[in-house]
Design a protein around this motif. Structure first.
Motif, PDB file in Angstrom:
ATOM      1  N   ALA A 142       0.835  -1.201   0.000  1.00  0.00           N
ATOM      2  CA  ALA A 142       0.000   0.000   0.000  1.00  0.00           C
ATOM      3  C   ALA A 142       0.870   1.251   0.000  1.00  0.00           C
ATOM      4  O   ALA A 142       1.960   1.265   0.585  1.00  0.00           O
ATOM      5  CB  ALA A 142      -0.915   0.006   1.224  1.00  0.00           C
ATOM      6  N   GLU A 143       0.378   2.294  -0.650  1.00  0.00           N
ATOM      7  CA  GLU A 143       1.096   3.571  -0.689  1.00  0.00           C
ATOM      8  C   GLU A 143       1.055   4.214   0.696  1.00  0.00           C
ATOM      9  O   GLU A 143      -0.016   4.476   1.248  1.00  0.00           O
ATOM     10  CB  GLU A 143       0.455   4.511  -1.704  1.00  0.00           C
ATOM     11  CG  GLU A 143       1.112   5.874  -1.759  1.00  0.00           C
ATOM     12  CD  GLU A 143       0.384   6.856  -2.652  1.00  0.00           C
ATOM     13  OE1 GLU A 143       0.797   8.033  -2.647  1.00  0.00           O
ATOM     14  OE2 GLU A 143      -0.581   6.478  -3.348  1.00  0.00           O
ATOM     15  N   VAL A 144       2.233   4.472   1.258  1.00  0.00           N
ATOM     16  CA  VAL A 144       2.338   5.110   2.573  1.00  0.00           C
ATOM     17  C   VAL A 144       2.243   6.623   2.383  1.00  0.00           C
ATOM     18  O   VAL A 144       3.000   7.217   1.614  1.00  0.00           O
ATOM     19  CB  VAL A 144       3.677   4.758   3.258  1.00  0.00           C
ATOM     20  CG1 VAL A 144       3.827   5.521   4.575  1.00  0.00           C
ATOM     21  CG2 VAL A 144       3.803   3.260   3.476  1.00  0.00           C
ATOM     22  N   LEU A 145       1.303   7.248   3.087  1.00  0.00           N
ATOM     23  CA  LEU A 145       1.184   8.699   3.068  1.00  0.00           C
ATOM     24  C   LEU A 145       1.844   9.329   4.280  1.00  0.00           C
ATOM     25  O   LEU A 145       2.340  10.455   4.205  1.00  0.00           O
ATOM     26  CB  LEU A 145      -0.295   9.114   3.029  1.00  0.00           C
ATOM     27  CG  LEU A 145      -1.083   8.681   1.808  1.00  0.00           C
ATOM     28  CD1 LEU A 145      -2.546   9.090   1.953  1.00  0.00           C
ATOM     29  CD2 LEU A 145      -0.478   9.282   0.542  1.00  0.00           C
ATOM     30  N   GLN A 146       1.819   8.616   5.397  1.00  0.00           N
ATOM     31  CA  GLN A 146       2.425   9.127   6.628  1.00  0.00           C
ATOM     32  C   GLN A 146       2.823   7.957   7.509  1.00  0.00           C
ATOM     33  O   GLN A 146       2.000   7.088   7.809  1.00  0.00           O
ATOM     34  CB  GLN A 146       1.423  10.010   7.368  1.00  0.00           C
ATOM     35  CG  GLN A 146       1.889  10.470   8.735  1.00  0.00           C
ATOM     36  CD  GLN A 146       0.707  10.876   9.598  1.00  0.00           C
ATOM     37  OE1 GLN A 146      -0.043  11.754   9.233  1.00  0.00           O
ATOM     38  NE2 GLN A 146       0.549  10.209  10.727  1.00  0.00           N
TER      39      GLN A 146
END
Length: 136
Positions: A102-106
């Protein structure tokens, strides 16, 4: 009289890809997979909240063409409302979700208003935040 939340809807582009994220990466259990009118609605939940289900559906499922198109545009822009989950072990949950690709945003951080949290994008671009209550 009492009232409680029963369903929360998340609009997604591709049901099977999103189901894998919410089931496998976040650990939710799949409860129902209902087909109707050429679309599917998938519900998921947790043992800790047995009366609450998250419903995954595509933008045009159960909607007019115009409404589905408008919802698809918002989904593509990544501006639909976020969903926030709570966990008792943020670091372990973060690592499990990150390992799913999954794309990590924070990454996990302590927020000034109290909780420790992190954020990802689901496969359709929805923001998913995961929070842990501050330790007493």
């Amino acid at each position: 009289m009492s009232i409680s939340l029963q369903y929360c809807h998340i609009t997604v582009n591709e049901l099977d890809e999103s189901l894998a994220f919410y089931r496998d990466a976040l650990g939710l259990e799949a409860r129902n997979d209902v087909a109707s009118g050429g679309f599917r609605w998938v519900t998921l939940g947790t043992a800790s909240q047995p009366d609450l289900e998250i419903v995954l559906s595509e933008p045009h499922a159960g909607r007019s063409q115009a409404d589905g198109d408008a919802l698809q545009e918002l989904l593509t822009k990544g501006v639909l409302p976020m969903i926030v989950f709570r966990t008792d072990d943020l670091d372990a949950t973060f690592e499990k979700v990150r390992a799913s690709g999954a794309e990590v945003l924070q990454e996990p951080i302590d927020q000034p208003w109290g909780p420790r949290d992190c954020a990802f994008r689901d496969p359709s671009g929805n923001m998913v935040r995961i929070s842990q209550a501050p330790k007493a």
